[in-house]
Design a protein around this motif. Structure first.
Motif, PDB file in Angstrom:
ATOM      1  N   MET A 157      20.853   7.485 -24.850  1.00 18.92           N
ATOM      2  CA  MET A 157      20.096   8.226 -25.832  1.00 18.92           C
ATOM      3  C   MET A 157      19.813   7.296 -27.006  1.00 18.92           C
ATOM      4  SD  MET A 157      21.331  11.584 -27.969  1.00 18.92           S
ATOM      5  CE  MET A 157      21.007  12.764 -26.703  1.00 18.92           C
ATOM      6  N   ALA A 158      18.592   7.198 -27.418  1.00 17.42           N
ATOM      7  CA  ALA A 158      18.229   6.355 -28.543  1.00 17.42           C
ATOM      8  C   ALA A 158      18.852   6.920 -29.817  1.00 17.42           C
ATOM      9  CB  ALA A 158      16.706   6.309 -28.672  1.00 17.42           C
ATOM     10  N   THR A 159      19.130   6.027 -30.752  1.00 16.55           N
ATOM     11  CA  THR A 159      19.767   6.460 -31.984  1.00 16.55           C
ATOM     12  C   THR A 159      18.946   7.516 -32.693  1.00 16.55           C
ATOM     13  OG1 THR A 159      20.808   4.308 -32.216  1.00 16.55           O
ATOM     14  CG2 THR A 159      20.701   5.670 -34.185  1.00 16.55           C
ATOM     15  N   ASP A 160      17.629   7.370 -32.734  1.00 13.81           N
ATOM     16  CA  ASP A 160      16.811   8.367 -33.418  1.00 13.81           C
ATOM     17  C   ASP A 160      16.857   9.705 -32.680  1.00 13.81           C
ATOM     18  OD1 ASP A 160      13.645   7.660 -32.050  1.00 13.81           O
ATOM     19  OD2 ASP A 160      15.379   6.346 -31.860  1.00 13.81           O
ATOM     20  N   GLN A 161      16.960   9.703 -31.368  1.00 11.41           N
ATOM     21  CA  GLN A 161      17.115  10.953 -30.612  1.00 11.41           C
ATOM     22  C   GLN A 161      18.476  11.567 -30.928  1.00 11.41           C
ATOM     23  OE1 GLN A 161      14.853  12.592 -28.955  1.00 11.41           O
ATOM     24  NE2 GLN A 161      16.207  14.224 -28.294  1.00 11.41           N
ATOM     25  N   LEU A 162      19.492  10.743 -31.029  1.00 11.73           N
ATOM     26  CA  LEU A 162      20.820  11.222 -31.398  1.00 11.73           C
ATOM     27  C   LEU A 162      20.777  11.863 -32.783  1.00 11.73           C
ATOM     28  CD1 LEU A 162      23.791  11.249 -30.415  1.00 11.73           C
ATOM     29  CD2 LEU A 162      24.080   9.078 -31.614  1.00 11.73           C
ATOM     30  N   SER A 163      20.052  11.259 -33.694  1.00  8.83           N
ATOM     31  CA  SER A 163      19.905  11.823 -35.040  1.00  8.83           C
ATOM     32  C   SER A 163      19.202  13.170 -34.994  1.00  8.83           C
ATOM     33  CB  SER A 163      19.127  10.864 -35.941  1.00  8.83           C
ATOM     34  OG  SER A 163      19.852   9.675 -36.132  1.00  8.83           O
ATOM     35  N   LEU A 164      18.190  13.288 -34.147  1.00  9.47           N
ATOM     36  CA  LEU A 164      17.496  14.574 -34.004  1.00  9.47           C
ATOM     37  C   LEU A 164      18.447  15.651 -33.497  1.00  9.47           C
ATOM     38  CD1 LEU A 164      14.079  13.493 -32.419  1.00  9.47           C
ATOM     39  CD2 LEU A 164      14.453  14.408 -34.720  1.00  9.47           C
ATOM     40  N   VAL A 165      19.276  15.296 -32.521  1.00 10.93           N
ATOM     41  CA  VAL A 165      20.221  16.266 -31.963  1.00 10.93           C
ATOM     42  C   VAL A 165      21.246  16.675 -33.013  1.00 10.93           C
ATOM     43  CG1 VAL A 165      22.022  16.648 -30.229  1.00 10.93           C
ATOM     44  CG2 VAL A 165      19.884  15.520 -29.589  1.00 10.93           C
ATOM     45  N   PHE A 166      21.835  15.691 -33.709  1.00  6.14           N
ATOM     46  CA  PHE A 166      22.801  16.030 -34.750  1.00  6.14           C
ATOM     47  C   PHE A 166      22.148  16.842 -35.867  1.00  6.14           C
ATOM     48  CE2 PHE A 166      25.683  12.586 -33.169  1.00  6.14           C
ATOM     49  CZ  PHE A 166      26.788  13.397 -32.980  1.00  6.14           C
ATOM     50  N   GLY A 167      20.927  16.500 -36.219  1.00  6.95           N
ATOM     51  CA  GLY A 167      20.209  17.269 -37.235  1.00  6.95           C
ATOM     52  C   GLY A 167      19.991  18.708 -36.797  1.00  6.95           C
ATOM     53  N   ALA A 168      19.631  18.885 -35.542  1.00  9.03           N
ATOM     54  CA  ALA A 168      19.425  20.238 -35.017  1.00  9.03           C
ATOM     55  C   ALA A 168      20.730  21.019 -34.991  1.00  9.03           C
ATOM     56  CB  ALA A 168      18.816  20.169 -33.621  1.00  9.03           C
ATOM     57  N   LEU A 169      21.814  20.349 -34.633  1.00 10.81           N
ATOM     58  CA  LEU A 169      23.119  21.015 -34.545  1.00 10.81           C
ATOM     59  C   LEU A 169      23.734  21.294 -35.915  1.00 10.81           C
ATOM     60  CD1 LEU A 169      24.711  19.004 -31.594  1.00 10.81           C
ATOM     61  CD2 LEU A 169      23.756  21.322 -31.528  1.00 10.81           C
ATOM     62  N   ALA A 170      23.196  20.682 -36.959  1.00 13.82           N
ATOM     63  CA  ALA A 170      23.757  20.838 -38.300  1.00 13.82           C
ATOM     64  C   ALA A 170      23.564  22.254 -38.848  1.00 13.82           C
ATOM     65  CB  ALA A 170      23.138  19.826 -39.260  1.00 13.82           C
ATOM     66  N   ASP A 171      22.630  22.986 -38.304  1.00 10.81           N
ATOM     67  CA  ASP A 171      22.324  24.323 -38.816  1.00 10.81           C
ATOM     68  C   ASP A 171      23.045  25.397 -38.005  1.00 10.81           C
ATOM     69  OD1 ASP A 171      20.494  26.898 -38.717  1.00 10.81           O
ATOM     70  OD2 ASP A 171      20.082  25.851 -40.607  1.00 10.81           O
ATOM     71  N   PRO A 172      23.771  26.297 -38.658  1.00  9.85           N
ATOM     72  CA  PRO A 172      24.517  27.332 -37.916  1.00  9.85           C
ATOM     73  C   PRO A 172      23.618  28.294 -37.139  1.00  9.85           C
ATOM     74  CG  PRO A 172      24.738  27.666 -40.292  1.00  9.85           C
ATOM     75  CD  PRO A 172      24.019  26.365 -40.095  1.00  9.85           C
ATOM     76  N   THR A 173      22.426  28.558 -37.650  1.00 16.04           N
ATOM     77  CA  THR A 173      21.507  29.441 -36.918  1.00 16.04           C
ATOM     78  C   THR A 173      21.096  28.790 -35.606  1.00 16.04           C
ATOM     79  OG1 THR A 173      20.681  30.407 -38.976  1.00 16.04           O
ATOM     80  CG2 THR A 173      19.280  30.641 -37.019  1.00 16.04           C
ATOM     81  N   ARG A 174      20.803  27.500 -35.656  1.00 16.31           N
ATOM     82  CA  ARG A 174      20.402  26.815 -34.421  1.00 16.31           C
ATOM     83  C   ARG A 174      21.558  26.727 -33.437  1.00 16.31           C
ATOM     84  NH1 ARG A 174      16.890  23.975 -38.240  1.00 16.31           N
ATOM     85  NH2 ARG A 174      18.437  22.336 -38.595  1.00 16.31           N
ATOM     86  N   ARG A 175      22.779  26.536 -33.934  1.00 18.01           N
ATOM     87  CA  ARG A 175      23.942  26.529 -33.034  1.00 18.01           C
ATOM     88  C   ARG A 175      24.112  27.905 -32.389  1.00 18.01           C
ATOM     89  NH1 ARG A 175      26.207  23.713 -37.448  1.00 18.01           N
ATOM     90  NH2 ARG A 175      27.560  25.503 -37.928  1.00 18.01           N
ATOM     91  N   GLU A 224      25.109  13.828 -23.772  1.00 18.68           N
ATOM     92  CA  GLU A 224      24.958  12.504 -24.368  1.00 18.68           C
ATOM     93  C   GLU A 224      25.657  12.419 -25.728  1.00 18.68           C
ATOM     94  OE1 GLU A 224      20.776  11.588 -24.127  1.00 18.68           O
ATOM     95  OE2 GLU A 224      20.782  11.874 -21.963  1.00 18.68           O
ATOM     96  N   VAL A 225      25.602  13.497 -26.505  1.00 20.65           N
ATOM     97  CA  VAL A 225      26.322  13.541 -27.779  1.00 20.65           C
ATOM     98  C   VAL A 225      27.825  13.498 -27.519  1.00 20.65           C
ATOM     99  CG1 VAL A 225      26.902  15.051 -29.736  1.00 20.65           C
ATOM    100  CG2 VAL A 225      24.518  14.689 -29.115  1.00 20.65           C
ATOM    101  N   THR A 226      28.284  14.233 -26.526  1.00 21.81           N
ATOM    102  CA  THR A 226      29.703  14.239 -26.180  1.00 21.81           C
ATOM    103  C   THR A 226      30.162  12.841 -25.767  1.00 21.81           C
ATOM    104  OG1 THR A 226      29.569  16.543 -25.489  1.00 21.81           O
ATOM    105  CG2 THR A 226      31.421  15.277 -24.646  1.00 21.81           C
ATOM    106  N   THR A 227      29.337  12.152 -24.997  1.00 20.76           N
ATOM    107  CA  THR A 227      29.657  10.786 -24.595  1.00 20.76           C
ATOM    108  C   THR A 227      29.754   9.882 -25.820  1.00 20.76           C
ATOM    109  OG1 THR A 227      28.571  11.114 -22.462  1.00 20.76           O
ATOM    110  CG2 THR A 227      28.868   8.831 -23.197  1.00 20.76           C
ATOM    111  N   TRP A 228      28.834  10.036 -26.740  1.00 21.08           N
ATOM    112  CA  TRP A 228      28.849   9.232 -27.961  1.00 21.08           C
ATOM    113  C   TRP A 228      30.112   9.529 -28.772  1.00 21.08           C
ATOM    114  CZ3 TRP A 228      28.780  10.077 -33.254  1.00 21.08           C
ATOM    115  CH2 TRP A 228      28.459   8.969 -34.036  1.00 21.08           C
ATOM    116  N   LEU A 229      30.457  10.802 -28.906  1.00 23.87           N
ATOM    117  CA  LEU A 229      31.646  11.183 -29.672  1.00 23.87           C
ATOM    118  C   LEU A 229      32.938  10.737 -28.989  1.00 23.87           C
ATOM    119  CD1 LEU A 229      30.629  14.777 -30.787  1.00 23.87           C
ATOM    120  CD2 LEU A 229      30.935  12.772 -32.267  1.00 23.87           C
TER     121      LEU A 229
END
Length: 120
Positions: free
Chosen positions: A1-19, A79-84
């Motif tokens: 996963m590209a770093t910018d894609q990872l940032s998009l995923v983390f950004g999306a997960l940052a919001d409780p409504t989206r989670r 992919e986020v889990t793998t990174w973490l």
């Protein structure tokens, strides 16, 4: 996963409504109306959240008859889990050092208590 894609995923997960939306989609596809029901926000506001999730690759959207359904796309979460997981070793080692320190402190207290008992 590209770093910018990872940032998009983390950004999306940052919001409780989206989670919460992702948690609901883990149970299956849903329309915007179904996804909006538990929230005190308009369907257009929920649609904005869905757009963020879609840009991050966490959901896909398709039309079925007159409904636009959203579906969870879990691969970016793997992919986020793998990174973490890279940081798991750090935490494991930190916990081991803490366990060692606690054991040493407990052993020191036991030794000190034993010495106190001998002096009595």
């Amino acid at each position: 996963m590209a770093t910018d894609q990872l940032s998009l995923v983390f950004g999306a997960l940052a919001d409780p409504t989206r989670r919460a939306i992702l948690a609901r989609l883990a149970d299956g596809e849903a329309s915007v109306a179904e996804l909006a029901a538990p929230f005190s926000m308009s369907q257009p506001a929920v649609s904005k959240h869905l757009k963020v999730l879609e840009q991050a690759g966490l959901i896909s959207r398709n039309r079925r008859a007159t409904a636009r359904l959203s579906r969870l796309e879990a691969e970016p979460l793997r992919e986020v889990t793998t990174w973490l997981a890279r940081y798991q070793r750090f935490w494991d080692e930190s916990h081991e050092r803490l366990d060692d320190l606690l054991a040493a402190l407990q052993a020191g207290q036991a030794t000190a208590k034993g010495n106190d008992d001998e002096q009595d």
